[in-house]
Design a protein around this motif. Structure first.
Motif, PDB file in Angstrom:
ATOM      1  N   PRO A 122      43.660  26.159  30.574  1.00 21.39           N
ATOM      2  CA  PRO A 122      42.994  27.421  30.910  1.00 21.39           C
ATOM      3  C   PRO A 122      43.770  28.191  31.965  1.00 21.39           C
ATOM      4  O   PRO A 122      44.439  27.618  32.821  1.00 21.39           O
ATOM      5  CB  PRO A 122      41.642  26.958  31.458  1.00 21.39           C
ATOM      6  CG  PRO A 122      41.913  25.596  32.005  1.00 21.39           C
ATOM      7  CD  PRO A 122      42.938  24.999  31.085  1.00 21.39           C
ATOM      8  N   SER A 123      43.704  29.493  31.908  1.00 21.20           N
ATOM      9  CA  SER A 123      44.337  30.325  32.929  1.00 21.20           C
ATOM     10  C   SER A 123      43.416  31.490  33.240  1.00 21.20           C
ATOM     11  O   SER A 123      42.623  31.927  32.406  1.00 21.20           O
ATOM     12  CB  SER A 123      45.696  30.839  32.464  1.00 21.20           C
ATOM     13  OG  SER A 123      45.551  31.628  31.297  1.00 21.20           O
ATOM     14  N   LEU A 124      43.524  31.988  34.449  1.00 19.44           N
ATOM     15  CA  LEU A 124      42.683  33.074  34.902  1.00 19.44           C
ATOM     16  C   LEU A 124      43.390  34.406  34.667  1.00 19.44           C
ATOM     17  O   LEU A 124      44.589  34.438  34.364  1.00 19.44           O
ATOM     18  CB  LEU A 124      42.362  32.885  36.389  1.00 19.44           C
ATOM     19  CG  LEU A 124      41.621  31.589  36.730  1.00 19.44           C
ATOM     20  CD1 LEU A 124      41.424  31.486  38.226  1.00 19.44           C
ATOM     21  CD2 LEU A 124      40.292  31.520  36.003  1.00 19.44           C
ATOM     22  N   PRO A 125      42.675  35.516  34.811  1.00 22.06           N
ATOM     23  CA  PRO A 125      43.330  36.822  34.652  1.00 22.06           C
ATOM     24  C   PRO A 125      44.546  36.932  35.571  1.00 22.06           C
ATOM     25  O   PRO A 125      44.523  36.473  36.714  1.00 22.06           O
ATOM     26  CB  PRO A 125      42.239  37.815  35.054  1.00 22.06           C
ATOM     27  CG  PRO A 125      40.964  37.104  34.728  1.00 22.06           C
ATOM     28  CD  PRO A 125      41.230  35.660  35.028  1.00 22.06           C
ATOM     29  N   GLY A 126      45.605  37.542  35.040  1.00 23.11           N
ATOM     30  CA  GLY A 126      46.828  37.642  35.823  1.00 23.11           C
ATOM     31  C   GLY A 126      47.750  36.460  35.619  1.00 23.11           C
ATOM     32  O   GLY A 126      48.802  36.372  36.244  1.00 23.11           O
ATOM     33  N   GLY A 127      47.311  35.535  34.745  1.00 17.53           N
ATOM     34  CA  GLY A 127      48.152  34.383  34.472  1.00 17.53           C
ATOM     35  C   GLY A 127      48.115  33.307  35.536  1.00 17.53           C
ATOM     36  O   GLY A 127      48.949  32.397  35.546  1.00 17.53           O
ATOM     37  N   ILE A 128      47.155  33.382  36.446  1.00 19.65           N
ATOM     38  CA  ILE A 128      47.061  32.370  37.502  1.00 19.65           C
ATOM     39  C   ILE A 128      46.591  31.057  36.880  1.00 19.65           C
ATOM     40  O   ILE A 128      45.532  31.021  36.248  1.00 19.65           O
ATOM     41  CB  ILE A 128      46.060  32.808  38.594  1.00 19.65           C
ATOM     42  CG1 ILE A 128      46.492  34.133  39.207  1.00 19.65           C
ATOM     43  CG2 ILE A 128      45.927  31.737  39.665  1.00 19.65           C
ATOM     44  CD1 ILE A 128      45.478  34.712  40.171  1.00 19.65           C
ATOM     45  N   PRO A 129      47.347  29.976  37.040  1.00 19.42           N
ATOM     46  CA  PRO A 129      46.924  28.697  36.455  1.00 19.42           C
ATOM     47  C   PRO A 129      45.607  28.224  37.060  1.00 19.42           C
ATOM     48  O   PRO A 129      45.374  28.377  38.270  1.00 19.42           O
ATOM     49  CB  PRO A 129      48.071  27.738  36.817  1.00 19.42           C
ATOM     50  CG  PRO A 129      49.239  28.635  37.099  1.00 19.42           C
ATOM     51  CD  PRO A 129      48.659  29.871  37.706  1.00 19.42           C
ATOM     52  N   ALA A 130      44.756  27.666  36.230  1.00 19.19           N
ATOM     53  CA  ALA A 130      43.466  27.173  36.710  1.00 19.19           C
ATOM     54  C   ALA A 130      43.650  26.077  37.752  1.00 19.19           C
ATOM     55  O   ALA A 130      42.826  25.918  38.657  1.00 19.19           O
ATOM     56  CB  ALA A 130      42.643  26.654  35.544  1.00 19.19           C
TER      57      ALA A 130
END
Length: 287
Positions: free
Chosen positions: A192-200
């Protein structure tokens, strides 16, 4: 009858009434919690809300075994309900202040389980935050006045301390579940990743650091019971992330380290020379 006798009788009646209502709230809440948990034909909590409350739903979801702490919390709530009916509990000004909040915490727990049965993640988080606020209020009331006996420390401070510590961890997991649902991340997504491509993983480690900081803050208050519950929850987050379908070694290591930091802080504060010298005897019974 003298006025003093009337006042004493009125006070005794009021204390009996408040204590009885609290005990009744405990019984009702535990019965509702049993129904709401899916124990009698409903949906098990881990399968409710589309699986977003399961142990593999998010990077900060604890392993299923972690939830066995509820058995201890429920036993503690029953013990508290009985103890506060006894003469010492009824006479305690401390308990007079705590009782309404204690009853509210029990009923809110049942409400959370029913919200999960309805599959509403937003509702579960709203109820969870209300429950956390109530438990913080209980903690503040208990910190303001030391327990009058070891029995009170165990029944009241110990029970609600464990309750508070576990709800701190559960709030983290519940918030992550709602966030995953809102972002359309499927439970158990291996990357999973958050908006902006930030790794979970990055966000999870940051959240675990905050949880450890909360634990250290509670350690500075000298309260052991919340620390045990927080460390328990963090340890089972570590177990869930080091193995299984949603393995994230970095998150697992961070969760294990957070649990160790919380326990270490408790030990250091508890056995610090200055604490042993300056802590008053009544506070030694503080849970």
């Amino acid at each position: 009858m003298k006025r003093t006798d009337l006042e004493n009788n009125s006070e005794r009646t009021a204390s009996w009434t408040a204590a009885s209502l609290t005990a009744a709230s405990a019984v009702a809440a535990l019965a509702l919690a049993s129904l709401g948990s899916g124990a009698f034909g409903g949906v098990p909590v881990q399968d409710a809300a589309g699986g977003y409350l399961s142990s593999t739903a998010t990077p900060v979801a604890p392993a299923t075994t972690a939830f066995s702490i509820w058995s201890v919390v429920y036993l503690g709530l029953l013990a508290y309900a009985v103890w506060q009916l006894l003469p010492a509990g009824r006479r305690s000004p401390r308990q007079r202040a705590i009782r309404p909040w204690a009853a509210a915490s029990m009923l809110l727990n049942a409400a959370w389980l029913w919200a999960s049965q309805l599959g509403s993640l937003p509702a579960t988080l709203v109820v969870m935050l209300a429950l956390l606020a109530v438990l913080v209020r209980i903690a503040v009331l208990q910190w303001s006045v030391p327990p009058g006996s070891r029995a009170e420390a165990i029944a009241s401070d110990g029970t609600f301390g464990l309750y508070l510590g576990w709800i701190c961890v559960a709030t983290v997991a519940n918030t992550a579940s709602l966030l995953g649902w809102a972002l359309g991340i499927r439970p158990g997504d291996p990357a999973p990743s958050l908006p902006g491509g930030i790794p979970a993983e990055v966000t999870a480690v940051a959240v675990l650091a905050v949880a450890a900081a909360v634990g250290v803050g509670l350690a500075l208050r000298g309260s052991w019971a919340p620390l045990v519950a927080i460390a328990w929850g963090l340890a089972w987050i570590a177990a869930a992330r080091l193995t299984g379908p949603l393995a994230m070694p970095a998150v697992g290591i961070a969760a294990g380290a957070a649990a160790a930091v919380v326990l270490a802080a408790g030990v250091l504060v508890r056995f610090a020379p200055s604490r042993r010298l300056h802590t008053r005897a009544p506070r030694e019974a503080h849970a």
